[in-house]
Design a protein around this motif. Structure first.
Motif, PDB file in Angstrom:
ATOM      1  N   ASN A 274      37.879  30.013  50.775  1.00  0.00           N
ATOM      2  CA  ASN A 274      36.609  29.520  50.218  1.00  0.00           C
ATOM      3  C   ASN A 274      35.909  30.593  49.404  1.00  0.00           C
ATOM      4  O   ASN A 274      34.682  30.721  49.443  1.00  0.00           O
ATOM      5  CB  ASN A 274      35.686  28.994  51.324  1.00  0.00           C
ATOM      6  CG  ASN A 274      36.285  27.806  52.029  1.00  0.00           C
ATOM      7  OD1 ASN A 274      36.829  26.913  51.387  1.00  0.00           O
ATOM      8  ND2 ASN A 274      36.229  27.817  53.348  1.00  0.00           N
ATOM      9  N   GLY A 275      36.704  31.350  48.673  1.00  0.00           N
ATOM     10  CA  GLY A 275      36.168  32.416  47.844  1.00  0.00           C
ATOM     11  C   GLY A 275      36.408  32.154  46.375  1.00  0.00           C
ATOM     12  O   GLY A 275      36.938  31.112  45.979  1.00  0.00           O
ATOM     13  N   THR A 276      36.002  33.120  45.566  1.00  0.00           N
ATOM     14  CA  THR A 276      36.221  33.051  44.123  1.00  0.00           C
ATOM     15  C   THR A 276      36.727  34.405  43.641  1.00  0.00           C
ATOM     16  O   THR A 276      36.483  35.435  44.274  1.00  0.00           O
ATOM     17  CB  THR A 276      34.923  32.707  43.359  1.00  0.00           C
ATOM     18  OG1 THR A 276      33.945  33.712  43.640  1.00  0.00           O
ATOM     19  CG2 THR A 276      34.389  31.344  43.756  1.00  0.00           C
ATOM     20  N   ILE A 277      37.409  34.392  42.521  1.00  0.00           N
ATOM     21  CA  ILE A 277      37.876  35.624  41.900  1.00  0.00           C
ATOM     22  C   ILE A 277      37.714  35.474  40.397  1.00  0.00           C
ATOM     23  O   ILE A 277      37.928  34.390  39.843  1.00  0.00           O
ATOM     24  CB  ILE A 277      39.337  35.950  42.271  1.00  0.00           C
ATOM     25  CG1 ILE A 277      39.754  37.316  41.688  1.00  0.00           C
ATOM     26  CG2 ILE A 277      40.298  34.842  41.872  1.00  0.00           C
ATOM     27  CD1 ILE A 277      41.014  37.893  42.281  1.00  0.00           C
TER      28      ILE A 277
ATOM     29  N   SER B 248      38.504  44.847  35.488  1.00  0.00           N
ATOM     30  CA  SER B 248      37.942  44.721  36.836  1.00  0.00           C
ATOM     31  C   SER B 248      38.273  43.347  37.383  1.00  0.00           C
ATOM     32  O   SER B 248      38.065  42.342  36.696  1.00  0.00           O
ATOM     33  CB  SER B 248      36.415  44.856  36.819  1.00  0.00           C
ATOM     34  OG  SER B 248      36.023  46.139  36.477  1.00  0.00           O
ATOM     35  N   PHE B 249      38.791  43.321  38.585  1.00  0.00           N
ATOM     36  CA  PHE B 249      38.966  42.073  39.329  1.00  0.00           C
ATOM     37  C   PHE B 249      37.933  42.088  40.434  1.00  0.00           C
ATOM     38  O   PHE B 249      37.853  43.048  41.208  1.00  0.00           O
ATOM     39  CB  PHE B 249      40.362  41.967  39.918  1.00  0.00           C
ATOM     40  CG  PHE B 249      41.410  41.590  38.914  1.00  0.00           C
ATOM     41  CD1 PHE B 249      41.673  40.254  38.620  1.00  0.00           C
ATOM     42  CD2 PHE B 249      42.122  42.564  38.231  1.00  0.00           C
ATOM     43  CE1 PHE B 249      42.634  39.907  37.692  1.00  0.00           C
ATOM     44  CE2 PHE B 249      43.077  42.225  37.294  1.00  0.00           C
ATOM     45  CZ  PHE B 249      43.324  40.898  37.035  1.00  0.00           C
ATOM     46  N   ILE B 250      37.119  41.049  40.515  1.00  0.00           N
ATOM     47  CA  ILE B 250      36.084  40.947  41.524  1.00  0.00           C
ATOM     48  C   ILE B 250      36.315  39.652  42.301  1.00  0.00           C
ATOM     49  O   ILE B 250      36.393  38.576  41.712  1.00  0.00           O
ATOM     50  CB  ILE B 250      34.668  40.927  40.906  1.00  0.00           C
ATOM     51  CG1 ILE B 250      34.429  42.210  40.102  1.00  0.00           C
ATOM     52  CG2 ILE B 250      33.602  40.797  41.982  1.00  0.00           C
ATOM     53  CD1 ILE B 250      34.399  42.002  38.642  1.00  0.00           C
TER      54      ILE B 250
ATOM     55  N   MET C 161      49.268  34.004  43.052  1.00  0.00           N
ATOM     56  CA  MET C 161      49.175  34.008  44.508  1.00  0.00           C
ATOM     57  C   MET C 161      47.822  34.540  44.962  1.00  0.00           C
ATOM     58  O   MET C 161      47.219  34.006  45.903  1.00  0.00           O
ATOM     59  CB  MET C 161      50.318  34.822  45.108  1.00  0.00           C
ATOM     60  CG  MET C 161      51.650  34.127  44.943  1.00  0.00           C
ATOM     61  SD  MET C 161      53.062  35.091  45.481  1.00  0.00           S
ATOM     62  CE  MET C 161      52.670  35.403  47.165  1.00  0.00           C
ATOM     63  N   VAL C 162      47.334  35.581  44.315  1.00  0.00           N
ATOM     64  CA  VAL C 162      46.031  36.151  44.651  1.00  0.00           C
ATOM     65  C   VAL C 162      44.956  35.078  44.555  1.00  0.00           C
ATOM     66  O   VAL C 162      44.125  34.920  45.460  1.00  0.00           O
ATOM     67  CB  VAL C 162      45.709  37.352  43.728  1.00  0.00           C
ATOM     68  CG1 VAL C 162      44.232  37.676  43.708  1.00  0.00           C
ATOM     69  CG2 VAL C 162      46.519  38.572  44.136  1.00  0.00           C
ATOM     70  N   ARG C 163      44.961  34.350  43.474  1.00  0.00           N
ATOM     71  CA  ARG C 163      43.942  33.314  43.281  1.00  0.00           C
ATOM     72  C   ARG C 163      44.007  32.239  44.360  1.00  0.00           C
ATOM     73  O   ARG C 163      42.981  31.810  44.892  1.00  0.00           O
ATOM     74  CB  ARG C 163      44.076  32.692  41.893  1.00  0.00           C
ATOM     75  CG  ARG C 163      42.946  31.736  41.588  1.00  0.00           C
ATOM     76  CD  ARG C 163      42.851  31.512  40.122  1.00  0.00           C
ATOM     77  NE  ARG C 163      43.018  30.096  39.849  1.00  0.00           N
ATOM     78  CZ  ARG C 163      43.118  29.597  38.639  1.00  0.00           C
ATOM     79  NH1 ARG C 163      43.123  30.394  37.599  1.00  0.00           N
ATOM     80  NH2 ARG C 163      43.245  28.314  38.448  1.00  0.00           N
ATOM     81  N   TRP C 164      45.228  31.811  44.706  1.00  0.00           N
ATOM     82  CA  TRP C 164      45.375  30.795  45.745  1.00  0.00           C
ATOM     83  C   TRP C 164      44.877  31.303  47.091  1.00  0.00           C
ATOM     84  O   TRP C 164      44.214  30.574  47.824  1.00  0.00           O
ATOM     85  CB  TRP C 164      46.830  30.325  45.843  1.00  0.00           C
ATOM     86  CG  TRP C 164      47.113  29.240  44.860  1.00  0.00           C
ATOM     87  CD1 TRP C 164      47.778  29.347  43.681  1.00  0.00           C
ATOM     88  CD2 TRP C 164      46.700  27.877  44.955  1.00  0.00           C
ATOM     89  NE1 TRP C 164      47.801  28.139  43.032  1.00  0.00           N
ATOM     90  CE2 TRP C 164      47.148  27.218  43.798  1.00  0.00           C
ATOM     91  CE3 TRP C 164      45.987  27.151  45.899  1.00  0.00           C
ATOM     92  CZ2 TRP C 164      46.922  25.864  43.579  1.00  0.00           C
ATOM     93  CZ3 TRP C 164      45.758  25.800  45.667  1.00  0.00           C
ATOM     94  CH2 TRP C 164      46.228  25.173  44.520  1.00  0.00           C
TER      95      TRP C 164
ATOM     96  N   ALA D  46      31.274  38.900  51.247  1.00  0.00           N
ATOM     97  CA  ALA D  46      31.841  40.213  50.963  1.00  0.00           C
ATOM     98  C   ALA D  46      32.338  40.190  49.523  1.00  0.00           C
ATOM     99  O   ALA D  46      33.068  39.281  49.125  1.00  0.00           O
ATOM    100  CB  ALA D  46      32.995  40.521  51.912  1.00  0.00           C
ATOM    101  N   TYR D  47      31.907  41.159  48.734  1.00  0.00           N
ATOM    102  CA  TYR D  47      32.346  41.306  47.346  1.00  0.00           C
ATOM    103  C   TYR D  47      33.240  42.531  47.258  1.00  0.00           C
ATOM    104  O   TYR D  47      32.856  43.611  47.711  1.00  0.00           O
ATOM    105  CB  TYR D  47      31.154  41.501  46.406  1.00  0.00           C
ATOM    106  CG  TYR D  47      30.289  40.277  46.219  1.00  0.00           C
ATOM    107  CD1 TYR D  47      30.395  39.502  45.072  1.00  0.00           C
ATOM    108  CD2 TYR D  47      29.366  39.898  47.183  1.00  0.00           C
ATOM    109  CE1 TYR D  47      29.598  38.383  44.899  1.00  0.00           C
ATOM    110  CE2 TYR D  47      28.568  38.782  47.016  1.00  0.00           C
ATOM    111  CZ  TYR D  47      28.693  38.034  45.865  1.00  0.00           C
ATOM    112  OH  TYR D  47      27.905  36.921  45.698  1.00  0.00           O
ATOM    113  N   ILE D  48      34.404  42.363  46.645  1.00  0.00           N
ATOM    114  CA  ILE D  48      35.334  43.472  46.474  1.00  0.00           C
ATOM    115  C   ILE D  48      35.688  43.554  44.994  1.00  0.00           C
ATOM    116  O   ILE D  48      36.091  42.566  44.381  1.00  0.00           O
ATOM    117  CB  ILE D  48      36.617  43.286  47.316  1.00  0.00           C
ATOM    118  CG1 ILE D  48      36.273  43.265  48.818  1.00  0.00           C
ATOM    119  CG2 ILE D  48      37.591  44.414  47.052  1.00  0.00           C
ATOM    120  CD1 ILE D  48      36.023  41.939  49.385  1.00  0.00           C
ATOM    121  N   SER D  49      35.524  44.750  44.442  1.00  0.00           N
ATOM    122  CA  SER D  49      35.820  44.986  43.024  1.00  0.00           C
ATOM    123  C   SER D  49      36.876  46.077  42.914  1.00  0.00           C
ATOM    124  O   SER D  49      36.769  47.120  43.562  1.00  0.00           O
ATOM    125  CB  SER D  49      34.536  45.420  42.304  1.00  0.00           C
ATOM    126  OG  SER D  49      34.844  45.907  41.021  1.00  0.00           O
TER     127      SER D  49
END
Length: 187
Positions: free
Chosen positions: A165-168, A179-181, A156-159, A113-116
């Motif tokens: 198991n995602g990336t930002i 844009s934050f994806i 906190m968002v990044r953690w 799932a990709y969220i932008s």
């Protein structure tokens, strides 16, 4: 009464800061247990946007929701992903210009799932982009008090995203927007 209100406001701010620090320490120590469940992230985004209606009216902002058809089911910690979305949308609102929009898009691709979340605001200077993930880092120190920021939100968002198991990542052009994806595995 004026000074009691100031004391109350500062007490609440310090309480939130302390809670955020404790939570961030748990993430870094990997002592967080995720409560995984299946849910529709598109529905969650719509609900969060509704909670910001009043703030958006004040700044004459509108949400442009480009959500994947129907629902986008994910397997994640609902409360933690809600925290990620809330923080990123709140930042987009804070740093958007008046009379603009915030575009939120979801896509399902290759089992992820990709969220932008994109704003059309002040943007982030190039020399600051890598620093925004650091604890207490704030680009504009003079605005942080008025916006209520502690400099812990993006850390906190990044953690949280990493725990799933995602990336930002961030894409930003100063004066045009940011844009934050983020992405993480779906069901």
């Amino acid at each position: 009464e004026k000074y009691l209100n100031i004391i109350l406001f500062e007490t609440e701010r310090l309480t939130k800061l302390t809670e955020s620090l404790l939570e961030l320490n748990k993430y870094e120590a990997r002592k967080v247990i995720l409560e995984m469940t299946d849910f529709d992230i598109n529905g969650m985004i719509q609900q969060i946007c509704e909670t910001f209606e009043g703030t958006c009216k004040e700044k004459h902002l509108v949400f442009e929701l480009l959500l994947s058809s129907g629902s986008l089911r994910v397997h994640a910690d609902m409360g933690k992903i809600q925290q990620v979305l809330y923080n990123l949308i709140d930042n987009a609102i804070k740093f958007s210009h008046f009379d603009s929009k915030i575009t939120i898009e979801t896509i399902s691709r290759n089992g992820k799932a990709y969220i932008s979340i994109k704003d059309y605001g002040m943007g982030i200077p190039k020399d600051c982009v890598t620093k925004i993930w650091e604890r207490f880092y704030r680009i504009d120190k003079s605005r942080s008090r008025e916006n209520g920021g502690t400099g812990l939100g993006l850390s906190m968002v990044r953690w949280i995203v990493n725990l799933h198991n995602g990336t930002i990542h961030v894409e930003s052009i100063e004066g045009i927007g940011t844009s934050f994806i983020f992405r993480f595995p779906k069901i």
